[in-house]
Design a protein around this motif. Structure first.
Motif, PDB file in Angstrom:
ATOM      1  N   ASP A   1     -43.994  69.169  17.654  1.00 56.96           N
ATOM      2  CA  ASP A   1     -44.440  69.572  18.985  1.00 56.96           C
ATOM      3  C   ASP A   1     -45.807  68.950  19.267  1.00 56.96           C
TER       4      ASP A   1
ATOM      5  N   ILE B   1     -46.108  73.702  12.523  1.00 60.29           N
ATOM      6  CA  ILE B   1     -45.840  72.952  13.742  1.00 60.29           C
ATOM      7  C   ILE B   1     -46.664  71.670  13.652  1.00 60.29           C
TER       8      ILE B   1
ATOM      9  N   ARG C   1     -39.974  78.144  17.085  1.00 58.86           N
ATOM     10  CA  ARG C   1     -41.363  77.953  16.653  1.00 58.86           C
ATOM     11  C   ARG C   1     -41.768  79.026  15.650  1.00 58.86           C
TER      12      ARG C   1
END
Length: 330
Positions: free
Chosen positions: A257, A296, A290
């Motif tokens: 991301d 991430i 997530r």
């Protein structure tokens, strides 16, 4: 008054007085039953049975016209239509069930090459009439040629992960398990490119959810450039549950991301069993996905570029993981 005749019942009765009637309730019983029905409308007449048989035959003929053609593709099957698309699919080695060619087709170089490739691969050649091709194409331009693609046989996500981990622990494969999971990816070309990248960097499988996600179509096969033969694709009912099970089996889940907690070159889990998760270019990773990621990860890019294509982001990340694994092996 005494009876002058001297015998019972001989008294003459006087005129009747008013009597109580039915009030019209019996009027219907006095009405007629109407005209005599036609012979074909009488249940016990032979003409009635003939009429019923004729109505049933007409209903069957009508249902036969309204029912879908038996030539329609079965669920999961796909057709590549058009001469250019067919010859390119055959060149790419896409699995095929049959090659449909129009009767008395106008032969050109594409037709000749398609027939040659199909014959070499043992793909059945079906000489098919134009009306049949039109039905199979369902509105698409076929130019007298169609390649029938069989349904893709998906692996089971958890079984695939378990088999790869077992082989790695026994030393049957040198690379740690490496998977890519897709979250909301709907473009088959993205899937094909990801399969190709995963094959290039010794990955072990792609995970796609059943709902709101791309599947292995002819376009994905073509984009993978044959890598779909080597890299299995697993379809799972619930991506979040699958990621949790992966973590329980010792696989680290890394989400890609732009707003990541850590930059790609700084990750330290690349040498471990890893599952990369990539979302769509517009929406990115979903909230629940997530939450199920161990980290991430963001890819450092020029500020003028807002985001990367999903397949490009996966390719860059796979290269970095491969680089770290190669350095660890030295």
């Amino acid at each position: 008054m005494a009876n002058p005749h001297g015998r019972p019942g001989a008294i003459r009765k006087t005129k009747k007085g008013p009597t109580i009637g039915t009030g019209g309730h019996g009027r219907k019983s006095l009405e007629g039953k109407g005209p005599t029905p036609k012979a074909e409308d009488r249940p016990y007449h032979k003409s009635h049975k003939s009429k019923q048989l004729a109505e049933r035959s007409a209903a069957k003929r009508l249902a036969g016209r309204a029912a879908p053609s038996r030539s329609k593709a079965k669920p999961g099957e796909e057709y590549v239509t058009g001469r250019n698309a067919v010859v390119e699919a055959l060149r790419a080695g896409i699995p095929a069930k049959a090659l449909h060619v129009a009767i008395r087709i106008d032969v050109d170089d594409r037709v000749r090459e398609s027939l040659k490739l199909a014959t070499e691969r043992g793909i059945p050649l079906m000489e098919t009439g134009k009306p049949e091709l039109d039905r199979l194409a369902d509105g698409s331009v076929h130019q007298g040629m169609m390649l029938q693609i069989p349904p893709y046989e998906y692996a089971d996500g958890l079984d695939l992960a378990g088999e790869v981990i077992a082989k790695w622990k026994k030393g049957h494969i040198s690379q740690a398990p490496l998977f890519v999971a897709l979250d909301g990816i709907t473009d088959p070309r993205n899937l094909g490119a990801i399969i190709r990248s995963l094959s290039a960097f010794s990955g072990h499988g792609v995970i796609v959810p059943e709902r709101r996600s791309v599947g292995v179509t002819a376009s994905a096969w073509k984009t993978s450039a044959g890598a779909a033969v080597r890299v299995p694709v697993a379809r799972v009912g619930n991506l979040n549950s699958t990621l949790k099970s992966f973590k329980d089996q010792g696989i680290f889940v890394l989400g890609l991301d732009g707003d990541g907690d850590i930059s790609l070159p700084e990750i330290t889990l690349g040498v471990e069993p890893v599952c990369l998760v990539v979302g769509s270019e517009g929406k990115g990773l979903s909230r629940l996905v997530r939450e199920n990621c161990d980290q991430i990860v963001s890819i450092p890019i020029d500020s003028a570029m807002e985001s990367l294509n999903a397949s490009m982001a996966v390719g860059i990340s796979l290269y970095e993981i491969s680089r770290q694994r190669a350095a660890e092996a030295r």
